[in-house]
Design a protein around this motif. Structure first.
Motif, PDB file in Angstrom:
ATOM      1  N   LEU A 167       4.176   2.313 -41.997  1.00  0.00           N
ATOM      2  CA  LEU A 167       4.453   2.642 -40.602  1.00  0.00           C
ATOM      3  C   LEU A 167       5.719   3.490 -40.499  1.00  0.00           C
ATOM      4  CD1 LEU A 167       3.715   2.283 -37.627  1.00  0.00           C
ATOM      5  CD2 LEU A 167       4.970   0.122 -37.655  1.00  0.00           C
ATOM      6  N   GLN A 168       6.749   3.100 -41.215  1.00  0.00           N
ATOM      7  CA  GLN A 168       8.004   3.848 -41.198  1.00  0.00           C
ATOM      8  C   GLN A 168       7.805   5.275 -41.715  1.00  0.00           C
ATOM      9  OE1 GLN A 168      10.982   2.812 -44.105  1.00  0.00           O
ATOM     10  NE2 GLN A 168      12.636   3.205 -42.628  1.00  0.00           N
ATOM     11  N   LYS A 169       7.055   5.417 -42.813  1.00  0.00           N
ATOM     12  CA  LYS A 169       6.793   6.753 -43.364  1.00  0.00           C
ATOM     13  C   LYS A 169       6.078   7.633 -42.329  1.00  0.00           C
ATOM     14  CE  LYS A 169       5.745   5.219 -47.990  1.00  0.00           C
ATOM     15  NZ  LYS A 169       4.762   5.336 -49.070  1.00  0.00           N
ATOM     16  N   ALA A 170       5.112   7.046 -41.651  1.00  0.00           N
ATOM     17  CA  ALA A 170       4.343   7.806 -40.674  1.00  0.00           C
ATOM     18  C   ALA A 170       5.186   8.190 -39.458  1.00  0.00           C
ATOM     19  CB  ALA A 170       3.119   7.010 -40.233  1.00  0.00           C
ATOM     20  N   ARG A 214       8.270   9.053 -39.389  1.00  0.00           N
ATOM     21  CA  ARG A 214       9.318  10.044 -39.691  1.00  0.00           C
ATOM     22  C   ARG A 214       9.098  11.365 -38.978  1.00  0.00           C
ATOM     23  NH1 ARG A 214       9.683   8.421 -45.896  1.00  0.00           N
ATOM     24  NH2 ARG A 214      11.098   6.656 -45.637  1.00  0.00           N
ATOM     25  N   ASP A 215       7.846  11.817 -38.910  1.00  0.00           N
ATOM     26  CA  ASP A 215       7.594  13.105 -38.246  1.00  0.00           C
ATOM     27  C   ASP A 215       7.097  12.929 -36.807  1.00  0.00           C
ATOM     28  OD1 ASP A 215       5.040  12.196 -38.695  1.00  0.00           O
ATOM     29  OD2 ASP A 215       4.394  13.923 -39.863  1.00  0.00           O
ATOM     30  N   LYS A 216       7.170  11.703 -36.313  1.00  0.00           N
ATOM     31  CA  LYS A 216       6.833  11.366 -34.921  1.00  0.00           C
ATOM     32  C   LYS A 216       5.382  11.667 -34.539  1.00  0.00           C
ATOM     33  CE  LYS A 216      11.542  11.736 -33.165  1.00  0.00           C
ATOM     34  NZ  LYS A 216      12.198  11.532 -34.377  1.00  0.00           N
ATOM     35  N   LYS A 217       4.490  11.691 -35.529  1.00  0.00           N
ATOM     36  CA  LYS A 217       3.062  11.840 -35.272  1.00  0.00           C
ATOM     37  C   LYS A 217       2.307  11.196 -36.428  1.00  0.00           C
ATOM     38  CE  LYS A 217       3.074  16.502 -37.137  1.00  0.00           C
ATOM     39  NZ  LYS A 217       2.817  17.894 -36.882  1.00  0.00           N
ATOM     40  N   PHE A 218       1.067  10.863 -36.192  1.00  0.00           N
ATOM     41  CA  PHE A 218       0.263  10.175 -37.191  1.00  0.00           C
ATOM     42  C   PHE A 218      -0.908  11.055 -37.613  1.00  0.00           C
ATOM     43  CE2 PHE A 218       2.291   6.710 -34.909  1.00  0.00           C
ATOM     44  CZ  PHE A 218       2.671   5.864 -35.924  1.00  0.00           C
ATOM     45  N   SER A 219      -1.052  11.243 -38.916  1.00  0.00           N
ATOM     46  CA  SER A 219      -2.227  11.940 -39.431  1.00  0.00           C
ATOM     47  C   SER A 219      -3.319  10.895 -39.676  1.00  0.00           C
ATOM     48  CB  SER A 219      -1.893  12.661 -40.740  1.00  0.00           C
ATOM     49  OG  SER A 219      -1.656  11.714 -41.772  1.00  0.00           O
ATOM     50  N   LYS A 220      -4.539  11.368 -39.900  1.00  0.00           N
ATOM     51  CA  LYS A 220      -5.639  10.448 -40.218  1.00  0.00           C
ATOM     52  C   LYS A 220      -5.350   9.690 -41.503  1.00  0.00           C
ATOM     53  CE  LYS A 220      -9.354  12.861 -37.860  1.00  0.00           C
ATOM     54  NZ  LYS A 220     -10.631  13.541 -37.981  1.00  0.00           N
ATOM     55  N   GLU A 262      -2.363   8.984 -42.769  1.00  0.00           N
ATOM     56  CA  GLU A 262      -1.311   7.996 -42.509  1.00  0.00           C
ATOM     57  C   GLU A 262      -1.885   6.767 -41.800  1.00  0.00           C
ATOM     58  OE1 GLU A 262       2.703  10.725 -42.015  1.00  0.00           O
ATOM     59  OE2 GLU A 262       1.273  10.638 -40.360  1.00  0.00           O
ATOM     60  N   PHE A 263      -2.752   7.020 -40.820  1.00  0.00           N
ATOM     61  CA  PHE A 263      -3.363   5.894 -40.115  1.00  0.00           C
ATOM     62  C   PHE A 263      -4.217   5.055 -41.061  1.00  0.00           C
ATOM     63  CE2 PHE A 263      -6.924   3.920 -37.903  1.00  0.00           C
ATOM     64  CZ  PHE A 263      -6.220   3.009 -37.145  1.00  0.00           C
ATOM     65  N   ALA A 264      -4.958   5.707 -41.958  1.00  0.00           N
ATOM     66  CA  ALA A 264      -5.797   4.971 -42.917  1.00  0.00           C
ATOM     67  C   ALA A 264      -4.933   4.075 -43.800  1.00  0.00           C
ATOM     68  CB  ALA A 264      -6.608   5.947 -43.772  1.00  0.00           C
ATOM     69  N   LYS A 265      -3.775   4.575 -44.224  1.00  0.00           N
ATOM     70  CA  LYS A 265      -2.867   3.771 -45.046  1.00  0.00           C
ATOM     71  C   LYS A 265      -2.314   2.591 -44.242  1.00  0.00           C
ATOM     72  CE  LYS A 265      -1.431   7.535 -48.075  1.00  0.00           C
ATOM     73  NZ  LYS A 265      -0.340   8.455 -48.426  1.00  0.00           N
TER      74      LYS A 265
END
Length: 159
Positions: free
Chosen positions: A118-121, A123-129, A131-134
């Protein structure tokens, strides 16, 4: 494809019929037909997404295919369709008290994995697919760890 020990796993098919077809085809239609005692042609018909005859998989077909294959995509798709998720509960019979403590520690470890992703995702203030899967995968591991410990604690209950 078994659900065991998969950290990053593609989601289940959103359609239950497609999940049935994919499971049977991935395990081989003739082989599956022989294992469940169904004529091969009938099983092909049950897997056909465009089939208009009454040859559709029954609930017992779905359960039997999953038991024989060890593949839970069908129930995962059912849970998804109903707005839920499927978690396979582990067998924890005969787990020692020390193992219970390890399970409780595992909850905290999985909590850390979840929050790290969650913290890694964030960092750029948006979620990729991806990142969400992880994040979702880690959340499932976290919940599973809690359920494992709860199941073990249930075994300690005196009747």
């Amino acid at each position: 494809m078994s659900t065991s020990n998969k950290r990053l796993r593609a989601g289940p098919p959103a359609d239950v019929q497609e999940a049935f077809r994919a499971t049977v085809y991935d395990h081989g239609v003739p082989e599956m037909a022989a294992k469940i005692g169904t004529p091969t042609g009938t099983l092909y018909n049950k897997c056909n997404l465009n089939e208009t005859s009454p040859h559709k998989p029954s609930l017992s077909d779905a359960v039997l295919v999953q038991v024989v294959s060890g593949d839970t995509r069908i129930v995962e798709a059912m849970a998804f369709t109903l707005g839920g998720t499927f978690l396979k509960l582990p067998t924890v019979d005969g787990v020692s008290d020390a193992a219970l403590m390890e399970m409780l520690c595992q909850i905290r470890i999985e909590d850390g994995h979840f929050h790290l992703e969650l913290q890694k995702a964030l960092r750029d203030k948006k979620f990729s697919k991806d990142e969400f899967a992880k994040i979702k995968s880690e959340a499932m591991q976290y919940v599973t760890a809690i359920l494992e410990a709860t199941k073990r604690i249930e075994g300690l209950v005196d009747d």
